[in-house]
Enzyme design. Structure first.
Site, PDB file in Angstrom:
ATOM      1  N   ASP A  34       0.663  -1.087   0.209  1.00  6.59           N
ATOM      2  CA  ASP A  34      -0.671   0.262   0.057  1.00  6.59           C
ATOM      3  C   ASP A  34       1.059   1.383  -0.336  1.00  6.59           C
ATOM      4  O   ASP A  34       0.034   2.088   0.335  1.00  6.59           O
ATOM      5  CB  ASP A  34      -0.581  -0.028   0.901  1.00  6.59           C
ATOM      6  N   SER A  35       2.338   1.072   0.345  1.00  3.74           N
ATOM      7  CA  SER A  35       2.871   2.087  -0.166  1.00  3.74           C
ATOM      8  C   SER A  35       3.158   2.870  -1.733  1.00  3.74           C
ATOM      9  O   SER A  35       3.282   4.040  -1.550  1.00  3.74           O
ATOM     10  CB  SER A  35       4.650   1.610  -0.098  1.00  3.74           C
TER      11      SER A  35
ATOM     12  N   ASP B  96      -0.818  -6.239   0.549  1.00  2.52           N
ATOM     13  CA  ASP B  96      -1.073  -5.381   1.634  1.00  2.52           C
ATOM     14  C   ASP B  96      -2.883  -5.471   1.166  1.00  2.52           C
ATOM     15  O   ASP B  96      -3.387  -5.386   0.441  1.00  2.52           O
ATOM     16  CB  ASP B  96      -0.289  -3.427   1.560  1.00  2.52           C
TER      17      ASP B  96
ATOM     18  N   LYS C 271      -0.689  -9.427   3.185  1.00  5.57           N
ATOM     19  CA  LYS C 271      -0.175  -8.794   4.774  1.00  5.57           C
ATOM     20  C   LYS C 271      -0.896  -7.872   5.638  1.00  5.57           C
ATOM     21  O   LYS C 271      -1.800  -6.954   5.042  1.00  5.57           O
ATOM     22  CB  LYS C 271       0.648  -8.069   4.263  1.00  5.57           C
TER      23      LYS C 271
ATOM     24  N   GLU D   6      -1.256  -5.275   9.486  1.00  3.15           N
ATOM     25  CA  GLU D   6      -0.112  -4.317  10.548  1.00  3.15           C
ATOM     26  C   GLU D   6      -1.364  -4.581  11.523  1.00  3.15           C
ATOM     27  O   GLU D   6      -2.415  -4.088  11.482  1.00  3.15           O
ATOM     28  CB  GLU D   6      -0.370  -2.897   9.769  1.00  3.15           C
TER      29      GLU D   6
ATOM     30  N   GLU E   6       9.590  -3.823  10.909  1.00  2.13           N
ATOM     31  CA  GLU E   6       9.821  -2.228   9.738  1.00  2.13           C
ATOM     32  C   GLU E   6      10.652  -1.869  10.982  1.00  2.13           C
ATOM     33  O   GLU E   6      10.183  -1.884  11.651  1.00  2.13           O
ATOM     34  CB  GLU E   6       8.934  -1.753   9.072  1.00  2.13           C
TER      35      GLU E   6
END
EC number: 2.1.2.11
Length: 266
Positions: free
Chosen positions: A47-48, A86, A114, A116, A183
């Site tokens: 999602d970057s 993501d 993925k 978070e 991270e």
């Protein structure tokens, strides 16, 4: 060129054998194809893309439709690659919501999704595993939570926070996560977590002792002339071509030449 299809079993075998895993973000078919041909072990459709493709100041505005579109693009370019997608901000706030979004990303071509977060995701990860959806967990700096964290800061520097991160990693592994991204944590914490988990750990600013490394493609190509994160290196400047940049990255991760202490946090 990658001719054998990579799987989570491949990555788990690499951890057992002590072979470092190289991974990068990609958002389209051309870059996905090229980096796979040059030995990158897996691709994250991150999602970057909100930052580096859409020009936003965070990943928060990225939508499920955005992720589906870019996952489809990457899959078309790299049919043998192991692709992780993501799950965007607030698309897995309940297990039921997570199941629907994860299914859509898997149907778009992802091999894994993925998420978070820590302990609060245990039930969701258990449910995804039960439904046949592989999960990559993500701890340390959580870009989707940047507004709560007060910016992009190193996490786990204090002993209590480091212990909590380790405990969360163990809980997520127990829940069924098969991969963990760490991270922006101290190198010592990256090593500690890696040694205590049986699943592969992938670091970005987490030191050299994680089982593998990941970078945002635009960072490792030096595409932002104003800023290069501490944990990144401009491989294009060294390699001279896109193909050589991806090859060098993969080789230097594998050999342990990258990252160095210069790219790590204490």
């Amino acid at each position: 060129m990658a001719t054998t299809k990579t799987s989570i079993a491949t990555l788990q075998k690499m951890k057992r054998e002590g072979t470092k895993i190289s991974s990068l973000t990609a958002y389209d078919s051309s870059f996905a194809k090229l980096m796979t041909e040059q030995g990158v072990d897996f691709i994250l459709v991150g999602d970057s893309l909100g930052n580096v493709v859409q020009g936003r100041d965070s990943t928060v505005p990225v939508t499920v439709d955005d992720m589906i579109y870019h996952t489809q693009c990457v899959r078309r370019g790299a049919s043998n690659a192991f692709v992780i997608a993501d799950m965007p901000f607030m698309t897995y706030s309940t297990p039921e919501q997570a199941y629907d979004v994860a299914a859509a990303l898997m149907q778009a071509g992802a091999n894994m999704v993925k998420l978070e977060g820590g302990h609060w995701l245990v039930e969701t990860i258990e449910g995804l595993k039960t439904r046949g959806i592989p999960v990559c967990a993500h701890l340390g700096l959580l870009p989707q939570s940047v507004n709560v964290l007060g910016g992009y800061k190193v996490q786990g520097k204090e002993q209590q926070q480091a212990d909590d991160t380790l405990n969360q990693a163990l809980a997520l592994e127990q829940a069924g996560a098969q991969l963990l991204v760490l991270e922006c944590v101290p190198a010592s914490l990256g090593k500690r977590i890696t040694e205590q988990l049986s699943i592969p750990t992938i670091g970005i600013g987490a030191g050299a002792d994680t089982d593998g490394q990941i970078l945002v493609m635009h960072d490792m190509l030096g595409m932002n002339s104003d800023y290069l994160p501490k944990f990144a290196k401009d491989f294009l400047a060294q390699g001279g071509s896109l193909a050589d940049a991806f090859r060098l990255y993969s080789e230097q991760v594998r050999s342990g030449e990258f990252p160095t202490a210069e790219h790590s946090y204490k």
